[in-house]
Scaffold this motif. Structure first.
Motif, mmCIF file in Angstrom:
data_model
loop_
_atom_site.group_PDB
_atom_site.id
_atom_site.type_symbol
_atom_site.label_atom_id
_atom_site.label_comp_id
_atom_site.label_asym_id
_atom_site.label_seq_id
_atom_site.Cartn_x
_atom_site.Cartn_y
_atom_site.Cartn_z
ATOM 1 N N GLU A 81 0.843 -1.196 0.000
ATOM 2 C CA GLU A 81 0.000 0.000 0.000
ATOM 3 C C GLU A 81 0.878 1.245 0.000
ATOM 4 O O GLU A 81 1.562 1.533 0.984
ATOM 5 C CB GLU A 81 -0.890 0.023 1.250
ATOM 6 N N THR B 194 -8.886 -0.163 -3.266
ATOM 7 C CA THR B 194 -8.687 0.812 -2.197
ATOM 8 C C THR B 194 -9.006 0.139 -0.869
ATOM 9 O O THR B 194 -9.688 -0.889 -0.826
ATOM 10 C CB THR B 194 -9.631 2.019 -2.353
ATOM 11 N N ARG B 195 -8.526 0.706 0.215
ATOM 12 C CA ARG B 195 -8.825 0.113 1.525
ATOM 13 C C ARG B 195 -10.318 0.193 1.835
ATOM 14 O O ARG B 195 -10.877 -0.719 2.448
ATOM 15 C CB ARG B 195 -7.965 0.713 2.637
ATOM 16 N N GLU B 196 -10.958 1.255 1.352
ATOM 17 C CA GLU B 196 -12.397 1.415 1.608
ATOM 18 C C GLU B 196 -13.195 0.267 0.987
ATOM 19 O O GLU B 196 -14.152 -0.231 1.573
ATOM 20 C CB GLU B 196 -12.920 2.751 1.074
ATOM 21 N N GLU B 197 -12.778 -0.158 -0.215
ATOM 22 C CA GLU B 197 -13.500 -1.237 -0.888
ATOM 23 C C GLU B 197 -13.545 -2.508 -0.044
ATOM 24 O O GLU B 197 -14.501 -3.273 -0.104
ATOM 25 C CB GLU B 197 -12.833 -1.587 -2.226
ATOM 26 N N TRP B 198 -12.475 -2.752 0.726
ATOM 27 C CA TRP B 198 -12.452 -3.970 1.543
ATOM 28 C C TRP B 198 -12.938 -3.736 2.964
ATOM 29 O O TRP B 198 -13.559 -4.599 3.564
ATOM 30 C CB TRP B 198 -11.052 -4.609 1.542
ATOM 31 N N LEU B 199 -12.673 -2.556 3.472
ATOM 32 C CA LEU B 199 -13.082 -2.298 4.867
ATOM 33 C C LEU B 199 -14.582 -2.039 4.975
ATOM 34 O O LEU B 199 -15.228 -2.449 5.943
ATOM 35 C CB LEU B 199 -12.310 -1.103 5.440
ATOM 36 N N GLU B 200 -15.131 -1.362 3.992
ATOM 37 C CA GLU B 200 -16.573 -1.034 3.977
ATOM 38 C C GLU B 200 -17.042 -0.582 5.358
ATOM 39 O O GLU B 200 -18.033 -1.073 5.890
ATOM 40 C CB GLU B 200 -17.385 -2.254 3.510
ATOM 41 N N GLY B 201 -16.267 0.327 5.949
ATOM 42 C CA GLY B 201 -16.677 0.899 7.226
ATOM 43 C C GLY B 201 -16.290 0.092 8.455
ATOM 44 O O GLY B 201 -16.530 0.520 9.578
ATOM 45 N N ARG B 202 -15.658 -1.101 8.254
ATOM 46 C CA ARG B 202 -15.273 -1.908 9.421
ATOM 47 C C ARG B 202 -14.070 -1.284 10.124
ATOM 48 O O ARG B 202 -13.299 -0.542 9.536
ATOM 49 C CB ARG B 202 -14.919 -3.332 8.988
ATOM 50 N N ASP B 203 -13.890 -1.669 11.380
ATOM 51 C CA ASP B 203 -12.765 -1.168 12.166
ATOM 52 C C ASP B 203 -11.468 -1.775 11.622
ATOM 53 O O ASP B 203 -11.277 -2.996 11.677
ATOM 54 C CB ASP B 203 -12.970 -1.586 13.636
ATOM 55 N N PRO B 204 -10.555 -0.967 11.093
ATOM 56 C CA PRO B 204 -9.322 -1.509 10.479
ATOM 57 C C PRO B 204 -8.431 -2.248 11.465
ATOM 58 O O PRO B 204 -7.575 -3.037 11.071
ATOM 59 C CB PRO B 204 -8.608 -0.273 9.923
#
Ligand code: BMA
Length: 849
Positions: free
Chosen positions: A668, A723-733
């Motif tokens: 990343e 992107t990180r958003e695509e995988w996190l979808e709002g989850r706690d990183p």
């Protein structure tokens, strides 16, 4: 054939100013002889090093007696051969002076027939203190020479650094990972050789042109004869042979025999093919008779090795081509395996080289502050397919330029190039370590600030002496005797331009690079991603050895970062503090010092993984990565991946995963998407499947994606980007892990875990890891499963050995099977053998915070 050889044994020794003789071991060193006679305490324990500095101020004497019968006296020639004398040695035979030696790296061969007598003979070797010998040279010169790692102060010499005056292993005087033990001794075999008739002094199988169609060779045979001799020189390998008639006058002659081998089995480095070897034999045969009067043989591999430096848009390439195939060099820098060289058994060498091969390496750099290694080192590299970048023994210092000193260097170079040139593993001869960039002659403010201490006249003199050694003497020897292997004046270097563009003072688009921004300049790990050159020949990060190793030099009471012993076993000034500073930045705080040891290894592994992945992602711009350093010469906190006892640190296992020929890298950048790269060093295309899965800390699968991937031969391809958003979808990183698995031909070939936050921020759950011995595996295979995410799982075994994997992450519910192999040990032909690990302890990061 009338050839006799006798290794001289049963030695005794004493300090010259003492009376009592004690038994000695030859090959050996003064320090190890003192130790085995109970006269000193273990040099590696505690702070003992500091109390043993008196040894190098004394002169030492070795003596042996042996009987010679009339069979020997019938021989017209008898020579005394020392394969190595460390260093200032006066040799007498039956009380008569026979030799004065002054270079540890040379072979000494003298005619002793006139000095010998039938019956009992005595050989005495008197070693003059290397310190007492060289101090007057410093005084005479009138100014100091730079020698950054010479620990003169520890030796009681203040700032009088004398290492540069001796042709003796530089690291004996101390280094930033090594103790100061300026020892002396007969460090290689000593023997008598006797013969009659002609002898073959040297056999070189010169490889003039080698490819898959044919190997065009010239056997260069050095023959010495005391009388006129006529006959045939026969060369053979397997079924093939070549003959040449010769008539020789008394003297030394070079005779060449041409040989062509059609469709040769080429020698390949690990990962590219088999390291095929040939056995060549040269014989002198009397015409008409069957009798061989002299012979010599050589074990070699047929290969074409080149260093390709082609201009391109960015600067110039720096890559090795083996048999016409570009090879991405994966490896490490090697230092001597012991402060006392004669302690290194063949088994220890095999353990090191087999560990390199097991870790996926194809190159080792023999760094210039140690020794031209023992033959066995190169034999093992030939056997395991490890290329060798060979430095000449000069490092981080400026050297004097006396004619006698330069002459000694020329002879040393000739001895060693001739000794090593038949090894197919030798890929490069390099003049020195870091001197061009440290002195930085053409850049007033560049380098390590050395120039400031000298007048312009002195500077010109020092540089002229430098040029004499590294731009004239050494390249001439390599050109003349090296069989076509390339010479590179200094590591690192951009290009020999004779102006400011010569020095590799920062990362540029040409030459090789030593990148020490991370560690010495305290730059962040991320800079590994931005400081990528054409060939990364050094970069490194320190760690402590594991507890078991630390306890060999310190008692429990000294287990603290700044205790006397912990500081004595850390030779890089603020090294321990640096480890701590970086740890504070990237990892959760360890609960105590024992946990700190583990955490330091994890930290080191993370640093070097980042670097290796960056270098490999940038193929073919970057074509090599050799981290600092493979091994240790005593038990110490250092940059090594394998400690003094050969125990693999976390780094060694991480390297093994990071040097896979087929590998995934998840990266990343500061800006832009996360990418999953597929890196292939294979010579054939590969196709497969990439499975990406997102898990929470307890193993719930949150998201999944499967795609087809393909990599052409020897390539880097982007297999996925998001992107990180695509995988996190709002989850706690802090609560998730992305797991990437590469499958090819139906089975898993690599997997990598990616975290969206640093280890310091990760919510690390408490875990229970179950370890199950596989039925019927006799204790060699174990399956591990954890009930929550486990970071950096460390399985430690009671027995010495290695696991197929270690310091890995466990995703809850995904079992992982590891295999244990015991270290073969002395007497075993195999480095690792099947065996029981004894008691196992399994821990992960959660147990140390
Ligand atoms: C490089 C090496 C060594 C040294 C290491 C760590 O400069 O060439 O001289 O031990 O870095 O500082």
């Amino acid at each position: 054939m009338n050839n006799h050889s006798y290794a001289i044994q049963h030695w005794k020794f004493k300090a010259c100013d003492e009376k009592e003789w004690k038994p000695a071991r030859v090959p050996g060193t003064v320090h190890t002889d003192l130790l085995s006679n109970g006269l000193i305490s273990d040099p590696f324990y505690g702070t003992n090093e500091h109390d043993l500095q008196w040894i190098d101020r004394k002169d030492w004497e070795y003596e042996a007696s042996f009987d010679l019968d009339e069979v020997w006296f019938a021989l017209p020639q008898i020579e005394l051969v020392f394969d190595g004398l460390d260093t200032y040695a006066d040799v007498t035979v039956n009380g008569v002076h026979a030799l004065s030696a002054d270079n540890m790296f040379r072979v000494w061969r003298i005619d002793v027939k006139p000095l010998l007598r039938q019956g009992t003979n005595t050989i005495a070797v008197r070693f003059r203190s290397p310190i007492a010998e060289d101090l007057p040279k410093l005084e005479k010169l009138g100014y100091d020479l730079p020698a950054s790692n010479d620990q003169s102060e520890l030796g009681g010499l203040g700032d009088r650094r004398v290492s540069v005056f001796a042709r003796k292993a530089p690291y004996h005087y101390g280094w930033d990972w090594g103790p100061r033990f300026v020892t002396s001794g007969i460090w290689r075999e000593v023997r008598l050789e006797g013969w009659s008739g002609p002898v073959i002094r040297d056999l070189h199988i010169r490889q003039d042109r080698v490819n898959a169609t044919a190997a065009e060779l010239t056997a260069v045979v050095e023959i010495e004869t005391a009388e006129r001799w006529e006959g045939q020189l026969q060369l053979s390998t397997g079924e093939l042979s070549w003959v040449r008639s010769i008539a020789l006058e008394p003297g030394t002659h070079i005779v060449e025999v041409s040989a062509v081998i059609a469709q040769p089995k080429l020698w390949w480095c690990r990962g590219q093919g088999e390291p095929a070897m040939y056995h060549f034999r040269a014989e002198l045969v009397v015409v008409g008779g069957q009798e061989t009067v002299a012979e010599a043989s050589v074990h070699t591999g047929l290969r074409d090795i080149k260093l390709v430096r082609e201009k391109d848009a960015a600067g110039a390439s720096f890559r090795f081509e083996l048999n016409g195939v570009p090879v991405f060099a994966k490896g490490a820098n090697h230092i001597p395996n012991d402060s006392f060289l004669t302690e290194v058994t063949d088994e220890r060498y095999r353990h090191e080289i087999a560990s390199a091969a097991e870790s996926g390496m194809n190159m080792l750099r023999i760094w210039g502050g140690g020794i031209y290694e023992q033959d066995i080192f190169y034999e093992l590299c030939d056997e395991y397919g490890i290329l060798v970048w060979q430095d000449f023994m000069f490092a981080c210092s400026m050297y004097p330029g006396e004619p006698g000193f330069l002459d000694s260097i020329a002879r040393e170079a000739e001895d060693n190039v001739k000794r090593l040139r038949n090894h197919p593993s030798i890929a490069l001869w390099c003049g020195n370590n870091e001197i061009d960039s440290a002195w930085a002659h053409y850049e007033e403010d560049g380098g390590w600030g050395w120039k400031k201490d000298y007048t312009s006249e002195q500077r010109e003199k020092l540089w002229a002496d430098y040029e004499a050694i590294f731009h004239r003497i050494l390249p001439q020897v390599v050109e003349r005797y090296g069989g076509g292997v390339a010479y590179w004046p200094s590591s690192p270097l951009r290009e020999l331009t004779g102006d400011a563009n010569q020095h590799a003072l920062q990362v540029t688009g040409e030459g090789d690079v030593h990148y020490w921004g991370v560690w010495h300049a305290v730059e962040p790990f991320d800079n590994y991603n931005h400081r990528v050159g054409r060939f990364m020949s050094e970069y490194g990060f320190q760690s402590f050895p594991e507890l078991k190793s630390v306890l060999t030099y310190a008692p429990e009471s000294e287990l603290a970062l700044e205790s006397d012993i912990m500081l004595a076993h850390q030779k890089n000034g603020r090294g321990n503090q640096l480890i701590k500073e970086y740890m504070d930045l990237y990892l959760p705080a360890p609960r105590d010092f024992k946990s700190f040891l583990y955490m330091s290894q994890v930290l080191q592994a993370e640093a070097i993984r980042t670097a290796i992945e960056a270098h490999r992602r940038n193929k073919p711009y970057c074509m090599g990565t050799l981290y600092w350093q493979m091994n240790d010469c005593w038990p110490v906190a250092s940059w090594a991946g394998m400690d003094y006892y050969g125990r693999w640190k976390a780094l060694q296992y991480t390297v093994r995963r990071s040097y896979r020929d087929l590998m995934l890298v998840i990266y990343e950048p500061e800006e832009g998407p996360i990418s999953v790269n597929l890196i292939s060093d294979l010579q054939k295309p590969v196709g497969g499947q990439l499975r990406l899965s997102l898990y929470d800390m307890h193993g719930a699968l949150l998201k999944k994606q499967v795609s087809k991937v393909r990599a052409t031969a020897d390539s880097v391809v982007e297999a996925a980007a998001f992107t990180r958003e695509e995988w996190l979808e709002g989850r706690d990183p802090r609560q998730v892990v992305l797991h990437a698995v590469l499958e090819a031909d139906g089975h898993e070939v690599d997997s990598k875990s990616f975290y969206f936050v640093s280890d310091k921020e990760l919510s690390l759950p408490q875990v229970t890891i179950t370890l199950l011995e596989e039925d019927g595996s006799d204790g060699s295979r174990y399956t591990l499963v954890s009930d929550a995410l486990a970071r950096q799982v460390w399985i430690s075994a009671e027995e010495e050995g290695i696991f197929s994997d270690n310091y890995f992450d466990l995703i809850p519910g995904i079992p992982l099977t590891v295999e244990f192999r015991k270290r073969g040990g002395e007497g075993s032909a195999e480095p690792f053998v099947a065996g029981h690990p004894g008691k196992l302890i399994v821990r992960s990061m959660a147990d140390f915070v």
